[in-house]
Design a protein around this motif. Structure first.
Motif, PDB file in Angstrom:
ATOM      1  N   ASP A 727       0.698  -1.184   0.028  1.00 43.32           N
ATOM      2  CA  ASP A 727       0.017   0.071  -0.183  1.00 43.32           C
ATOM      3  C   ASP A 727       0.862   1.201   0.044  1.00 43.32           C
ATOM      4  OD1 ASP A 727      -1.589   2.209   0.570  1.00 43.32           O
ATOM      5  OD2 ASP A 727      -3.081   0.734   1.666  1.00 43.32           O
ATOM      6  N   GLN A 728       1.118   1.810  -1.245  1.00 42.44           N
ATOM      7  CA  GLN A 728       2.110   2.944  -1.235  1.00 42.44           C
ATOM      8  C   GLN A 728       1.680   4.294  -0.636  1.00 42.44           C
ATOM      9  OE1 GLN A 728       3.255   3.721  -5.304  1.00 42.44           O
ATOM     10  NE2 GLN A 728       3.315   1.576  -6.075  1.00 42.44           N
ATOM     11  N   GLU A 729       0.210   4.422  -0.220  1.00 34.70           N
ATOM     12  CA  GLU A 729      -0.158   5.543   0.428  1.00 34.70           C
ATOM     13  C   GLU A 729       0.221   5.236   2.011  1.00 34.70           C
ATOM     14  OE1 GLU A 729      -4.339   6.008  -0.129  1.00 34.70           O
ATOM     15  OE2 GLU A 729      -4.104   6.574  -2.392  1.00 34.70           O
ATOM     16  N   LYS A 730      -0.103   4.108   2.461  1.00 32.81           N
ATOM     17  CA  LYS A 730       0.429   3.952   3.857  1.00 32.81           C
ATOM     18  C   LYS A 730       1.953   4.124   4.049  1.00 32.81           C
ATOM     19  CE  LYS A 730      -3.317   0.903   5.497  1.00 32.81           C
ATOM     20  NZ  LYS A 730      -3.602  -0.495   6.029  1.00 32.81           N
ATOM     21  N   ALA A 731       2.607   3.516   3.230  1.00 34.46           N
ATOM     22  CA  ALA A 731       3.921   3.428   3.115  1.00 34.46           C
ATOM     23  C   ALA A 731       4.723   4.990   3.167  1.00 34.46           C
ATOM     24  CB  ALA A 731       4.738   2.806   2.130  1.00 34.46           C
ATOM     25  N   SER A 732       3.827   5.830   2.085  1.00 40.39           N
ATOM     26  CA  SER A 732       4.183   7.367   2.264  1.00 40.39           C
ATOM     27  C   SER A 732       3.813   7.915   3.416  1.00 40.39           C
ATOM     28  CB  SER A 732       3.590   8.011   0.919  1.00 40.39           C
ATOM     29  OG  SER A 732       4.196   7.434  -0.135  1.00 40.39           O
ATOM     30  N   ALA A 733       2.851   7.654   4.071  1.00 45.30           N
ATOM     31  CA  ALA A 733       2.327   8.369   5.272  1.00 45.30           C
ATOM     32  C   ALA A 733       3.200   8.071   6.335  1.00 45.30           C
ATOM     33  CB  ALA A 733       0.814   7.844   5.567  1.00 45.30           C
ATOM     34  N   LEU A 734       3.687   6.619   6.324  1.00 39.84           N
ATOM     35  CA  LEU A 734       4.773   6.383   7.228  1.00 39.84           C
ATOM     36  C   LEU A 734       6.151   6.859   7.222  1.00 39.84           C
ATOM     37  CD1 LEU A 734       3.425   2.632   7.817  1.00 39.84           C
ATOM     38  CD2 LEU A 734       3.096   4.483   9.571  1.00 39.84           C
ATOM     39  N   GLY A 735       6.482   7.568   5.974  1.00 39.58           N
ATOM     40  CA  GLY A 735       7.619   7.855   5.700  1.00 39.58           C
ATOM     41  C   GLY A 735       8.615   7.009   5.201  1.00 39.58           C
ATOM     42  N   ILE A 736       8.221   5.871   4.569  1.00 40.88           N
ATOM     43  CA  ILE A 736       9.116   4.839   3.849  1.00 40.88           C
ATOM     44  C   ILE A 736       9.114   5.105   2.492  1.00 40.88           C
ATOM     45  CG2 ILE A 736       9.259   2.285   3.783  1.00 40.88           C
ATOM     46  CD1 ILE A 736       7.684   2.265   6.379  1.00 40.88           C
ATOM     47  N   SER A 737      10.189   5.035   1.801  1.00 44.55           N
ATOM     48  CA  SER A 737      10.376   5.196   0.361  1.00 44.55           C
ATOM     49  C   SER A 737      10.154   3.758  -0.138  1.00 44.55           C
ATOM     50  CB  SER A 737      11.837   5.500   0.060  1.00 44.55           C
ATOM     51  OG  SER A 737      12.703   4.468   0.447  1.00 44.55           O
ATOM     52  N   LEU A 738       9.582   3.812  -1.432  1.00 48.88           N
ATOM     53  CA  LEU A 738       9.309   2.215  -2.231  1.00 48.88           C
ATOM     54  C   LEU A 738      10.801   1.750  -2.401  1.00 48.88           C
ATOM     55  CD1 LEU A 738       6.963   0.820  -3.015  1.00 48.88           C
ATOM     56  CD2 LEU A 738       7.361   2.044  -5.374  1.00 48.88           C
ATOM     57  N   SER A 739      11.777   2.423  -2.638  1.00 55.38           N
ATOM     58  CA  SER A 739      12.926   1.968  -3.261  1.00 55.38           C
ATOM     59  C   SER A 739      13.356   0.951  -2.014  1.00 55.38           C
ATOM     60  CB  SER A 739      13.915   2.846  -3.711  1.00 55.38           C
ATOM     61  OG  SER A 739      14.302   3.708  -2.249  1.00 55.38           O
ATOM     62  N   GLU A 740      13.351   1.642  -0.693  1.00 54.89           N
ATOM     63  CA  GLU A 740      13.877   0.882   0.470  1.00 54.89           C
ATOM     64  C   GLU A 740      12.818  -0.359   0.707  1.00 54.89           C
ATOM     65  OE1 GLU A 740      15.844   0.664   4.360  1.00 54.89           O
ATOM     66  OE2 GLU A 740      16.094   2.043   2.834  1.00 54.89           O
ATOM     67  N   ILE A 741      11.676  -0.368   0.441  1.00 55.32           N
ATOM     68  CA  ILE A 741      10.826  -1.610   0.529  1.00 55.32           C
ATOM     69  C   ILE A 741      11.306  -2.685  -0.149  1.00 55.32           C
ATOM     70  CG2 ILE A 741       8.343  -2.572   0.176  1.00 55.32           C
ATOM     71  CD1 ILE A 741       7.391   0.291   0.982  1.00 55.32           C
ATOM     72  N   ASN A 742      11.558  -2.167  -1.654  1.00 62.78           N
ATOM     73  CA  ASN A 742      11.995  -3.206  -2.969  1.00 62.78           C
ATOM     74  C   ASN A 742      13.237  -3.667  -2.538  1.00 62.78           C
ATOM     75  OD1 ASN A 742       9.585  -2.482  -4.241  1.00 62.78           O
ATOM     76  ND2 ASN A 742      10.322  -1.171  -5.377  1.00 62.78           N
ATOM     77  N   SER A 743      14.118  -2.830  -2.108  1.00 64.05           N
ATOM     78  CA  SER A 743      15.353  -3.403  -1.636  1.00 64.05           C
ATOM     79  C   SER A 743      15.548  -4.538  -0.514  1.00 64.05           C
ATOM     80  CB  SER A 743      16.513  -2.094  -1.204  1.00 64.05           C
ATOM     81  OG  SER A 743      17.654  -2.672  -0.980  1.00 64.05           O
ATOM     82  N   THR A 744      14.882  -4.055   0.446  1.00 60.12           N
ATOM     83  CA  THR A 744      14.422  -5.192   1.601  1.00 60.12           C
ATOM     84  C   THR A 744      13.925  -6.577   1.083  1.00 60.12           C
ATOM     85  OG1 THR A 744      14.313  -3.236   3.129  1.00 60.12           O
ATOM     86  CG2 THR A 744      13.852  -5.523   3.970  1.00 60.12           C
ATOM     87  N   LEU A 745      13.023  -6.379   0.325  1.00 63.12           N
ATOM     88  CA  LEU A 745      12.308  -7.492  -0.187  1.00 63.12           C
ATOM     89  C   LEU A 745      13.261  -8.255  -0.894  1.00 63.12           C
ATOM     90  CD1 LEU A 745       8.752  -6.646  -1.438  1.00 63.12           C
ATOM     91  CD2 LEU A 745       9.334  -8.080   0.622  1.00 63.12           C
ATOM     92  N   GLN A 746      14.015  -7.724  -1.812  1.00 63.91           N
ATOM     93  CA  GLN A 746      14.850  -8.467  -2.686  1.00 63.91           C
ATOM     94  C   GLN A 746      15.975  -9.154  -1.938  1.00 63.91           C
ATOM     95  OE1 GLN A 746      16.299  -6.216  -6.206  1.00 63.91           O
ATOM     96  NE2 GLN A 746      17.812  -7.534  -6.806  1.00 63.91           N
ATOM     97  N   THR A 747      16.557  -8.353  -0.974  1.00 64.95           N
ATOM     98  CA  THR A 747      17.733  -8.650  -0.344  1.00 64.95           C
ATOM     99  C   THR A 747      17.383  -9.894   0.557  1.00 64.95           C
ATOM    100  OG1 THR A 747      18.673  -6.663  -0.341  1.00 64.95           O
ATOM    101  CG2 THR A 747      19.585  -8.040   1.364  1.00 64.95           C
ATOM    102  N   THR A 748      16.400  -9.908   1.436  1.00 63.86           N
ATOM    103  CA  THR A 748      16.122 -10.762   2.266  1.00 63.86           C
ATOM    104  C   THR A 748      15.487 -12.204   1.957  1.00 63.86           C
ATOM    105  OG1 THR A 748      13.984  -9.926   2.645  1.00 63.86           O
ATOM    106  CG2 THR A 748      15.772  -9.060   4.212  1.00 63.86           C
ATOM    107  N   TRP A 749      14.651 -11.998   0.904  1.00 67.10           N
ATOM    108  CA  TRP A 749      14.038 -13.274   0.352  1.00 67.10           C
ATOM    109  C   TRP A 749      14.623 -13.682  -0.866  1.00 67.10           C
ATOM    110  CZ3 TRP A 749       9.885 -15.125   3.000  1.00 67.10           C
ATOM    111  CH2 TRP A 749       9.449 -14.350   4.078  1.00 67.10           C
ATOM    112  N   GLY A 750      15.361 -12.880  -1.799  1.00 65.88           N
ATOM    113  CA  GLY A 750      15.618 -13.574  -3.226  1.00 65.88           C
ATOM    114  C   GLY A 750      17.274 -13.408  -2.957  1.00 65.88           C
ATOM    115  N   GLY A 751      18.003 -12.734  -2.191  1.00 63.13           N
ATOM    116  CA  GLY A 751      19.607 -12.757  -1.868  1.00 63.13           C
ATOM    117  C   GLY A 751      19.923 -11.785  -2.926  1.00 63.13           C
ATOM    118  N   ALA A 752      20.816 -10.749  -2.342  1.00 58.29           N
ATOM    119  CA  ALA A 752      21.652  -9.599  -2.983  1.00 58.29           C
ATOM    120  C   ALA A 752      23.102 -10.051  -3.197  1.00 58.29           C
ATOM    121  CB  ALA A 752      21.309  -8.492  -2.512  1.00 58.29           C
ATOM    122  N   TYR A 753      23.472  -9.838  -4.264  1.00 56.23           N
ATOM    123  CA  TYR A 753      25.115  -9.979  -4.635  1.00 56.23           C
ATOM    124  C   TYR A 753      25.631  -8.438  -4.087  1.00 56.23           C
ATOM    125  CZ  TYR A 753      29.333  -9.379  -7.451  1.00 56.23           C
ATOM    126  OH  TYR A 753      30.561  -9.093  -7.999  1.00 56.23           O
TER     127      TYR A 753
END
Length: 874
Positions: A727-753
């Protein structure tokens, strides 16, 4: 011309010797293969996007590269696949005769245009371009017999130490390692990260900053001041090398001086770079590598060179590590060529005996026999000049040519003897007169035979490649036989033959001459009868023609005959969503059956979980089966086809998976299984569901057809997929950037080089990922937090949810359009031509917009395109 060489026999001998020497030198340089290069050149592009789904990979990588592959010279079609393991593969097939080196350069140039549009992760992983053949020339496996090395040790040694030197062996096009080298894995603990108010991005940034190689320069570097007496290199920071050093990477220093390091929030270990594939040899953990032949390379020479290089490298192997070649096409190629050479020698001996039986003069028999090695060696010289190889087709052409090439010499010898007998001339004068009578006839015979075989050299496609070498071999042999009959044979007749030879009337030859004369008179009477009764003769001829026309369509048809190549494959597909552990259990049952129940025929089994011809995934498994030597399997029930039939019944009893065994195709470059492959292509955007429905309809029809068996999907079934809804509206209201969310998802679940480190002097990769206990279920998403702009830790559950859906783990494209593939085999007693015709008939009823594309042991491509219910060929 014949008179010139009759008067100069030494010159004729010199020419013949020169031709034979050239032939011997050509044989030493000619490549040896089972078949000519039937498959058109293929350039493959490989890309990796860790953690990406098949759909994401197709939209961001595969299509981007495909759309840039325009304007390539000789490009025939493009086929691509994207799978949920993050691997994208694009194969560009070019017209036969295209220079693969030029094609590879053009593909690389086009790829450079697409590179800026690819995701950053893909660019960091690198995109590979290769010109190797599709299938493996050989597969080498490595096992630690004393158990001192675990699987990760073996695969790291193979990938780090062996792949590189073997890839430089002449003739090797590409090497696929079944396993990966070591990597530094940082397994994150979300609870500890949250306690210290850290995120995966903080850990990644710290590793990038502190695991770096800094070039600090020199003391006294040029230009230096006058009188400088010190010159030394300055080292500021180097890459880390051990798990302890990575555990000590500093993440934060608290105001009270307390320090937070990676070991406080994560578990660090040196382990495999990937865990997608597990491999076993005869039920023992193993590593392996598949070696592909470079385009146009000599299969036998390459296999020998690879074995020699591995033998050399094996002297420095760790204790207990052994090599086993579970797949090696070289012995079968050698056996095929050996059998043809044996047939060739038998044909030469048989021709000599038949000539002696009829000529009944050893001198007259030796003269045509001498023509055989001269012509055959000269033909080898022509093959070398034409760029051909010594293969079963060119060798069979020589076998067939033996009976034709001695005809010219026999005609010369018989006519010379006739002139000597009838006119009482000496051998030289008789040869002069004889050649003036038959030279034109010899040339005419060669032209007539050439008119039969030359058009075969102009057949198009893969069939043309086969018949081109066959026809040119025959035409070259016949042309050389005429030259030998005009140059060498008259010179031999003038110097070797003696006058006064008469037909024998006693003994065996006397009986044979009387029997032959009797049969000749009988044949003359039959011909006279037919000449006097022309109408009856023509009626009989017409009956034969009608019978031929009626029987020809009923004859079994196929591209090339299936042979026992000494190897088989077995594949297992588990239900969608099955785990690697479940697939491993099925592959163990397959190995147990083959090694226990088929121990009289099976030498070794190399089984792989997570890998298969249908695609990669935890629910896919493949086994490469090496059979015992052909001399041991001399009974019909021990042959490859019998093993496949028994294995089909036994593996059919495995309820947990669809498991079956199959033989490799006659030509490995045209597929991975004997039989056929059919692709249903969506050209008008009907969608994935429509393709699935069309495929299922074809499968249902094929299951009822008597000419078809083992018709199956050549891909993986759709499997459950969890879609994270942010929910991008909730994320923006909470002060969280979408890039931070995507980076966390990719790193923790998919693995990041992250970057690289040094291990035993080699550069290897550092990966960051959530530890296994914290990423097993959808509810585990709530255990991961993201830091907002105010420095507060916010859980994913505060702004994200999710839902289940079905998605394909592997998406294929053909010519830029989505496709699904089917594979199958002809039913027992039916030919591959029957099976292709049956599938073609079933595909003719497809609705508009679908294109049924054929591939396999047939000219590639062969298409049927249903348009508005009406079939059209293209």
């Amino acid at each position: 011309m014949a008179r010139f060489f009759i008067d100069r026999p030494i010159f004729a001998w010199v020419l013949a010797i020169v031709v034979m020497i050239a032939g011997v030198l050509s044989i030493l340089q000619l490549p040896i293969a089972q078949y000519p290069a039937v498959a058109p050149p293929i350039i493959s592009v490989q890309a990796t996007f860790p953690g990406a789904s098949a759909k994401t990979l197709e939209e961001t990588v595969t299509q981007v590269i495909e759309q840039r592959m325009t304007g390539l010279d000789g490009l025939r079609y493009i086929a691509s696949s994207s799978d949920s393991t993050g691997s994208a593969s694009i194969e560009l097939t070019f017209e036969p005769g295209t220079n693969p080196d030029i094609a590879q350069v053009q593909v690389q140039n086009k790829l450079a245009l697409a590179a800026p549009q690819l995701p950053q992760e893909v660019q960091r992983q690198g995109v590979r371009v290769a010109k190797a053949n599709r299938n493996f020339l050989m597969i080498a496996t490595f096992v630690s017999e004393d158990g001192s090395m675990v699987r990760n040790d073996i695969t790291d040694y193979v990938a780090s130490v062996l792949v590189e030197p073997l890839s430089r062996v002449p003739g090797v096009g590409d090497i696929q390692a079944f396993g990966t080298q070591y990597a530094m894995r940082i397994w994150l603990n979300p609870d500890r990260l949250t306690a210290y108010q850290l995120t995966p991005l903080d850990v990644s940034s710290a590793v990038q900053a502190q695991n770096a190689q800094v070039s600090a320069g020199q003391f006294g570097g040029t230009p230096a001041l006058p009188g400088q007496t010190l010159n030394a290199t300055i080292t500021a920071q180097t890459r880390l090398q051990t798990a302890e050093e990575f555990g000590n990477v500093l993440l934060r220093v608290q105001p009270d001086g307390a320090q937070v390091r990676i070991r406080d929030v994560a578990r660090v270990e040196l382990t495999g770079e990937s865990f997608e594939i597990e491999s076993f040899v005869n039920r023992k953990p193993a590593g392996g590598m598949g070696i592909r032949l470079a385009a146009g390379a000599n299969a036998l020479a390459t296999a020998d060179a690879v074995r020699a290089r591995l033998d050399e490298l094996s002297k420095s192997f760790p204790p207990g590590l052994t090599i086993n070649y579970v797949i090696d096409n070289a012995p079968f190629v050698r056996l095929s060529i050996h059998e043809v050479v044996k047939t060739l020698l038998e044909a030469i001996v048989l021709v000599f005996l038949v000539m002696f039986l009829f000529l009944q003069n050893i001198r007259a028999t030796i003269i045509p026999t001498i023509a055989v090695p001269v012509v055959l060696l000269g033909t080898c010289g022509v093959l070398a000049a034409a760029g051909f190889s010594l293969n079963t087709l060119t060798m069979f052409g020589m076998v067939l040519a033996i009976g034709l090439l001695v005809d010219d010499a026999i005609v010369v010898v018989e006519n010379v003897e006739r002139v000597m007998h009838e006119e009482g001339l000496d051998p030289r004068e008789a040869t002069r007169k004889s050649m003036s009578q038959i030279t034109g006839a010899l040339v005419g015979i060669a032209l007539v035979l050439a008119a039969v075989f030359v058009p075969m050299a102009f057949f198009p496609g893969s069939v043309g490649v086969i018949y081109r070498q066959f026809s040119i071999t025959l035409v070259a042999a016949m042309s050389l036989s005429v030259l030998v009959a005009v140059i060498l044979t008259p010179a031999l007749c003038a110097t070797v033959l003696k006058a006064g030879h008469t037909q024998k009337t006693t003994g065996f030859f006397g009986w044979f001459n009387r029997s032959y004369d009797k049969s000749s008179r009988g044949y003359g009477r039959v011909v006279g009868f037919l000449v006097r009764r022309r109408v009856r003769g023509m009626i009989g001829y017409a009956v034969l023609v009608v019978a031929l026309v009626a029987l020809f369509p009923r004859m079994p048809k196929g591209f090339l005959p299936d042979e026992d190549q000494g190897q088989l494959n077995a594949q297992a597909l588990l239900p969608p969503g099955s785990t690697q552990e479940q697939t491993r259990a099925v592959m163990e049952r397959i190995s147990d059956y083959l090694l226990d129940e088929e121990k009289a025929t099976v030498d070794s089994v190399f089984s792989i979980t997570g890998f298969g011809f249908a695609g990669r995934g935890q629910n896919s498994g493949l086994a490469f089966i090496k059979l015992r030597d052909w001399e041991v399997r001399d009974k019909p029930e021990l042959r490859a086809d019998a093993v496949v039939r028994r294995a089909g019944k036994a593996l059919g009893g495995i309820k947990e998976a669809q498991a079956f065994a199959f033989a490799p195709p006659a030509i490995s470059e045209l597929g991975n299984a004997a039989g056929f492959q059919m692709q249903i292509v969506d050209r008008v955007g009907l969608g994935h569901e429509a393709l699935i429905a069309a495929r299922d309809e074809m499968l249902a029809k094929a299951a009822k057809h008597p000419a078809l068996t083992k018709v199956r999907p050549a891909g993986l079934e759709d499997r459950p997929e969890y879609k994270v809804d942010v929910d991008q509206e909730k994320a923006s209201a909470l002060g969280i950037s979408l890039s931070e969310i995507n980076s966390t998802l990719q790193t923790t679940w998919g693995g990041a080089y992250v970057n690289d480190f040094l291990d035993n002097g080699r550069t290897k990769r550092v990966y960051l990922q959530g530890d296994a206990p914290f990423r097993m279920q959808p509810r585990d998403l709530g255990r991961w937090f993201v830091r907002n702009k105010g420095g507060e830790m916010v859980p994913f559950s505060a702004f994200a949810g999710g839902h289940w859906r079905y998605a394909s783990p592997k998406l294929d494209r053909f010519g830029g359009f989505p496709t699904l593939a089917l594979q199958g085999e002809p039913a027992p007693g039916r030919s591959s031509g029957d099976a292709m015709a049956a599938m073609e008939a079933l595909g003719a009823a497809r609705p508009p917009g679908h294109r049924d594309q054929w591939a396999g042991q047939a000219d590639h491509p062969r298409c049927r395109c249903p348009l508005a219910g009406r079939a059209a060929m293209s």
